[in-house]
Design a protein around this motif. Structure first.
Motif, mmCIF file in Angstrom:
data_model
loop_
_atom_site.group_PDB
_atom_site.id
_atom_site.type_symbol
_atom_site.label_atom_id
_atom_site.label_comp_id
_atom_site.label_asym_id
_atom_site.label_seq_id
_atom_site.Cartn_x
_atom_site.Cartn_y
_atom_site.Cartn_z
ATOM 1 N N LEU A 99 -5.232 64.751 -10.894
ATOM 2 C CA LEU A 99 -3.804 64.947 -10.662
ATOM 3 C C LEU A 99 -3.191 63.694 -10.046
ATOM 4 C CD1 LEU A 99 -3.844 68.530 -9.076
ATOM 5 C CD2 LEU A 99 -3.776 67.905 -11.486
ATOM 6 N N HIS A 100 -1.955 63.408 -10.448
ATOM 7 C CA HIS A 100 -1.223 62.258 -9.907
ATOM 8 C C HIS A 100 0.207 62.691 -9.594
ATOM 9 C CE1 HIS A 100 -4.472 59.668 -11.414
ATOM 10 N NE2 HIS A 100 -4.351 60.304 -12.568
ATOM 11 N N HIS A 101 0.736 62.163 -8.494
ATOM 12 C CA HIS A 101 2.145 62.389 -8.165
ATOM 13 C C HIS A 101 2.693 61.082 -7.599
ATOM 14 C CE1 HIS A 101 5.558 65.100 -7.186
ATOM 15 N NE2 HIS A 101 5.813 64.173 -6.288
ATOM 16 N N ARG A 102 3.777 60.586 -8.205
ATOM 17 C CA ARG A 102 4.392 59.340 -7.778
ATOM 18 C C ARG A 102 5.870 59.567 -7.491
ATOM 19 N NH1 ARG A 102 -0.208 58.295 -8.143
ATOM 20 N NH2 ARG A 102 -1.314 56.721 -9.367
ATOM 21 N N MET A 103 6.379 58.847 -6.490
ATOM 22 C CA MET A 103 7.809 58.926 -6.207
ATOM 23 C C MET A 103 8.251 57.610 -5.565
ATOM 24 S SD MET A 103 9.817 61.710 -3.882
ATOM 25 C CE MET A 103 8.797 63.006 -4.574
#
Length: 367
Positions: A99-103
């Motif tokens: 899983l990846h989450h970027r902001m």
């Protein structure tokens, strides 16, 4: 489902951290305000794409203004004010998910890669489920349905985009002729939201009522109050007709007055409105009953055991409710992360322990 590890970069006060989770219990220990809850929130964002604390994405990023831009690991031009979460999940023995989450800030951009996975969070703010605003109760329903139904999340976003545009047209006399153009989209997505909310309530109500009766000996009532109408419009054709009939009233008020964006859950104890009559202990019992019931529903519907995040709640519960929660963890054996001010064993589970101090996490041995 088991979260093996997470890498956190620039999330709230955590500059950088890597955590290896126990398959049973991980304990985050430290004084208040050091980043324990931020760590739980990072886990929740990684697994679901959303925060359980804030609806404002920009609040999640540790700002580093004034530095030169840098390139992200994926090769795109992200600014230096970038938050990233990466993790590895065993969905079952044969399937591993990354899983990846970027902001980033300026401009705000967000990218989430991976499915919505089931998580149950307990926090002191859960009393707001029964004593707070309707928005919190709607969010509870949305959070419960999203891991079960990917279409729900897509139509939820579609509904709110159309709602914003319709409300804009209602406020501007020059756009009056365009108001009805948003009705079919609202009717299609809104009727689906109402259908799924009614369905999930049929599943969760009897489970929550039993748990509440076990905790208090009292009867819990739960009912959906559809926004602005007596009956939820589960048929798109009827929904669109309802919007047409109420358009004049909507224009006078400058907003769409009917729809799932105005739903509420009516909670009663022995027939009396909980928001008006429940004690603080009863509010906590309602929250605990709904969360424990949601665990059972998520496990049944997804075929995965939800991860459980306990944010400083054990000290807030009376002995009966605390015992019930710990018994649930011991028997159900979900992967659990607990925040506490001191290291200790819970139900002899021998936790993996991380000490949290000013956003820095260090693994330690229990004494």
């Amino acid at each position: 489902m088991r979260l093996d590890r997470i890498t956190i970069v620039k999330f709230r006060n955590i500059a950088q951290a890597s955590i290896e989770f126990s398959p049973q219990l991980t304990l985050l220990v430290g004084d208040n305000g050091q980043g324990k809850t931020n760590t739980l929130e990072a886990v929740h964002v990684l697994l679901t794409g959303t925060s359980f604390r804030s609806s404002k994405d920009q609040e999640l990023i540790m700002s580093a203004c004034g530095k030169s831009p840098q390139t992200s690991p994926e090769g795109s031009n992200w600014g230096v004010d970038i938050m990233s979460l990466d993790g590895v999940v065993h969905q079952d023995p044969d399937r591993i998910l990354t899983l990846h989450h970027r902001m980033q800030l300026n401009p705000l951009r967000k990218k989430h890669e991976g499915p919505v996975l089931p998580v149950v969070v307990f926090s002191p703010d859960d009393v707001q489920l029964s004593k707070g605003s309707p928005q919190g109760r709607r969010r509870f329903l949305d959070w419960l349905i999203a891991p079960i139904d990917s279409r729900y999340l897509r139509l939820f976003r579609q509904y709110h985009r159309a709602l914003v545009q319709r409300n804009k047209a209602l406020k501007d006399p020059r756009m009056t002729s365009t108001v009805t153009s948003f009705n079919p989209l609202l009717a299609q997505s809104g009727s689906y939201l109402w259908n799924r909310r009614l369905q999930i309530l049929r599943d969760i109500i009897p489970v929550a009522q039993k748990i509440f009766a076990d905790l208090t000996g009292l009867r819990l009532g739960i009912q959906l109050a559809p926004g602005g109408t007596h009956n939820a419009m589960t048929d798109p054709g009827n929904y669109e007709e309802m919007l047409r009939i109420h358009q004049k009233n909507d224009q006078q008020r400058g907003m769409t007055l009917i729809g799932p964006h105005r739903d509420d859950l009516i909670l009663t104890i022995d027939g009396f409105p909980a928001i008006d009559y429940a004690s603080q202990g009863q509010h906590r019992a309602i929250a605990l009953s709904l969360k424990l019931a949601s665990f059972e529903i998520l496990e049944q519907e997804t075929g995965m055991t939800p991860m459980v995040l306990l944010d400083d709640v054990l000290s807030e519960l009376d002995p009966i409710k605390r015992s019930r929660l710990l018994k649930f963890i011991a028997l159900s054996r979900p992967q659990t992360v607990i925040t506490d001010t001191e290291a200790r064993n819970y139900e002899n589970l021998e936790p993996v322990i991380y000490h949290v101090d000013q956003g820095i996490l260090r693994q330690q041995e229990i004494r």
